[in-house]
Design a protein around this motif. Structure first.
Motif, PDB file in Angstrom:
ATOM      1  N   ASN A  88       0.894  -1.281  -0.457  1.00  0.00           N
ATOM      2  CA  ASN A  88      -0.277   0.304  -0.173  1.00  0.00           C
ATOM      3  C   ASN A  88       0.577   1.370   0.370  1.00  0.00           C
ATOM      4  O   ASN A  88       1.634   1.674   1.184  1.00  0.00           O
ATOM      5  N   ILE A  89       1.183   2.031  -1.110  1.00  0.00           N
ATOM      6  CA  ILE A  89       2.211   3.389  -1.569  1.00  0.00           C
ATOM      7  C   ILE A  89       1.445   4.449  -0.394  1.00  0.00           C
ATOM      8  O   ILE A  89       2.284   5.252   0.041  1.00  0.00           O
ATOM      9  N   LEU A  90       0.290   4.188  -0.208  1.00  0.00           N
ATOM     10  CA  LEU A  90      -0.404   5.062   1.028  1.00  0.00           C
ATOM     11  C   LEU A  90       0.445   5.334   2.359  1.00  0.00           C
ATOM     12  O   LEU A  90       0.249   5.792   2.967  1.00  0.00           O
ATOM     13  N   LYS A  91       0.630   4.198   2.512  1.00  0.00           N
ATOM     14  CA  LYS A  91       0.940   3.517   3.364  1.00  0.00           C
ATOM     15  C   LYS A  91       2.654   4.127   3.956  1.00  0.00           C
ATOM     16  O   LYS A  91       3.733   4.855   4.939  1.00  0.00           O
ATOM     17  N   ILE A  92       3.352   4.131   2.627  1.00  0.00           N
ATOM     18  CA  ILE A  92       4.591   4.225   2.434  1.00  0.00           C
ATOM     19  C   ILE A  92       4.789   5.598   1.972  1.00  0.00           C
ATOM     20  O   ILE A  92       5.774   5.838   2.850  1.00  0.00           O
ATOM     21  N   ASN A  93       3.829   6.803   1.779  1.00  0.00           N
ATOM     22  CA  ASN A  93       4.270   7.364   0.802  1.00  0.00           C
ATOM     23  C   ASN A  93       3.308   8.105   2.042  1.00  0.00           C
ATOM     24  O   ASN A  93       4.000   9.818   2.000  1.00  0.00           O
TER      25      ASN A  93
ATOM     26  N   PRO B 254      -5.277   6.565  -8.559  1.00  0.00           N
ATOM     27  CA  PRO B 254      -4.981   6.433  -9.677  1.00  0.00           C
ATOM     28  C   PRO B 254      -4.167   5.755  -9.446  1.00  0.00           C
ATOM     29  O   PRO B 254      -3.523   4.286  -9.724  1.00  0.00           O
ATOM     30  N   VAL B 255      -3.130   5.890  -8.528  1.00  0.00           N
ATOM     31  CA  VAL B 255      -1.680   5.533  -8.599  1.00  0.00           C
ATOM     32  C   VAL B 255      -1.617   3.945  -7.539  1.00  0.00           C
ATOM     33  O   VAL B 255      -1.112   2.797  -7.988  1.00  0.00           O
ATOM     34  N   GLN B 256      -2.162   4.119  -7.211  1.00  0.00           N
ATOM     35  CA  GLN B 256      -2.707   2.876  -5.871  1.00  0.00           C
ATOM     36  C   GLN B 256      -3.279   2.024  -6.417  1.00  0.00           C
ATOM     37  O   GLN B 256      -2.764   1.000  -6.312  1.00  0.00           O
ATOM     38  N   ALA B 257      -4.642   2.345  -7.291  1.00  0.00           N
ATOM     39  CA  ALA B 257      -4.820   1.464  -8.297  1.00  0.00           C
ATOM     40  C   ALA B 257      -4.106   0.730  -8.962  1.00  0.00           C
ATOM     41  O   ALA B 257      -4.815  -0.786  -8.997  1.00  0.00           O
TER      42      ALA B 257
END
Length: 390
Positions: free
Chosen positions: A2-7, A139-142
């Protein structure tokens, strides 16, 4: 992944407590939650940092309802957890019912028909900005989620070529997040979230050439607790540039004898502040040996200053010296840095945190700094330093 957790997980632990919380205004906040009645009787945990000080609060949900009240200085990155386990593990991380958000002064509403993970959170300006940023990431996460599924399939089939291509595309998606953040900061100079994103990119020593970027934030943002911390780091960085006198320190060596930096005046001094708890430590230690060999005939004293948590025994320091082959002057400042940042006079004088170490500088025979912010992974650093010593 999950890039939302990373970024999007902001560096709330990146904090040197240079100012007391009491010296900054504190404002009231109230969090009102209404989730599924199924969480009735379950523990709800709220965790955040109030101007660098960790805060945890908990309550029990009654028919899905819960309330928290408190005081906040800067807007705070927070996490709410429903029925949190005693310990987070790789096995239970996906089942955690958690949600990250921002606490602003005023009222915050957390509503949903299920748990915290899918709840809608409405609060102040910072939370609204956080949600806008979240939408930009979608969109990036998807695509990342889709690529993760493809990679898993390619791995099962043993299709390494397709798997490598998918990973390259994923790297390109990750690169988009940097641009999203840069544009967000540029377009929102009056947002505390922009400042928090910016400081998370500069978790190490803030070099003075970054200050013009910082000055682009609005006065209101720069005058927050976090903003004043950052300005203090810039002010400190200006004192640690070549030509400035190196701050004095007095620390004990392996025999328990107190050694001061000023007692070494008349010789060049290579000082390295370090902790053994980071990746590639062995390569770092090996390169220090290379630097020592390059400088040994240059009227230079090698000094390494060890940092660790104060609950770790001194024997660990001795073992570290032995296994690292540090056959020069070894000093320690155990407990001088902790999770809050700089604690000891030496750590404060040199702006040391666990994010900034290892850190090194070369001090000349007159006690003035010859070189700072050295690249300790550079195999040619010893030769470069030789050229600075007359």
């Amino acid at each position: 992944m999950n890039i939302l957790k990373i970024n999007m997980r902001l560096a709330i632990t990146f904090s040197l407590l240079l100012f007391s919380v009491a010296s900054f205004s504190q404002n009231k906040f109230t969090i009102k939650g209404q989730l599924s009645p199924e969480i009735n009787g379950k523990k709800v945990l709220l965790s955040y940092k109030n101007n660098g000080v960790s805060v945890e609060d908990s309550t029990k949900a009654e028919m899905g309802k819960f309330t928290f009240k408190g005081l906040i200085g800067d807007p705070a990155y927070a996490r709410i957890s429903v029925d949190p386990p005693a310990m987070t593990t790789m096995q239970n991380v996906k089942s955690l019912d958690v949600r990250d958000f921002f606490i602003d002064a005023g009222e915050i509403l957390i509503t949903g028909s299920a748990g915290a993970k899918t709840a809608v959170i409405k609060g102040g300006k910072t939370q609204a900005d956080y949600q806008r940023r979240f939408e930009l990431y979608k969109p990036v996460q998807a695509r990342v989620d889709s690529l993760n599924t493809l990679i898993a399939g390619y791995k099962e089939k043993g299709d390494n070529k397709a798997m490598d291509a998918a990973r390259l595309e994923m790297n390109a998606e990750f690169a988009k997040t940097g641009k999203i953040d840069s544009n967000f900061i540029k377009d929102n100079p009056n947002s505390f979230l922009s400042l928090d994103i910016w400081r998370s990119k500069h978790r190490g020593t803030l070099r003075s050439n970054f200050e013009p970027e910082f000055q682009k934030f609005s006065p209101a943002v720069r005058n927050t607790f976090a903003g004043k911390e950052i300005q203090a780091k810039f002010d400190l960085a200006k004192k640690l540039v070549p030509g400035q006198p190196a701050p004095e320190f007095k620390l004990k060596d392996t025999a328990g004898k107190e050694i001061s930096l000023s007692s070494l005046q008349g010789k060049n001094v290579f000082v390295c502040f370090y902790t053994p708890d980071f990746m590639n430590y062995d390569a770092f230690a090996f390169n220090l040996g290379r630097i020592n060999r390059a400088l040994k005939d240059k009227n230079t004293v090698m000094v390494t200053v060890y940092y660790s948590y104060d609950d770790r025994p001194d024997s660990y320091w001795m073992e570290t010296i032995k296994r690292s082959n540090f056959n020069w002057m070894n000093l320690n400042d155990i407990g001088g840095v902790n999770n809050a940042g700089s604690v000891s006079p030496t750590a404060k004088a040199y702006g040391l945190t666990y994010y900034t170490m290892p850190s090194a500088l070369l001090v000349g025979e007159d006690g003035k700094i010859l070189a700072s912010q050295l690249k300790l992974n550079d195999t040619g650093l010893g030769q470069e330093l030789m050229q600075l010593i007359k």
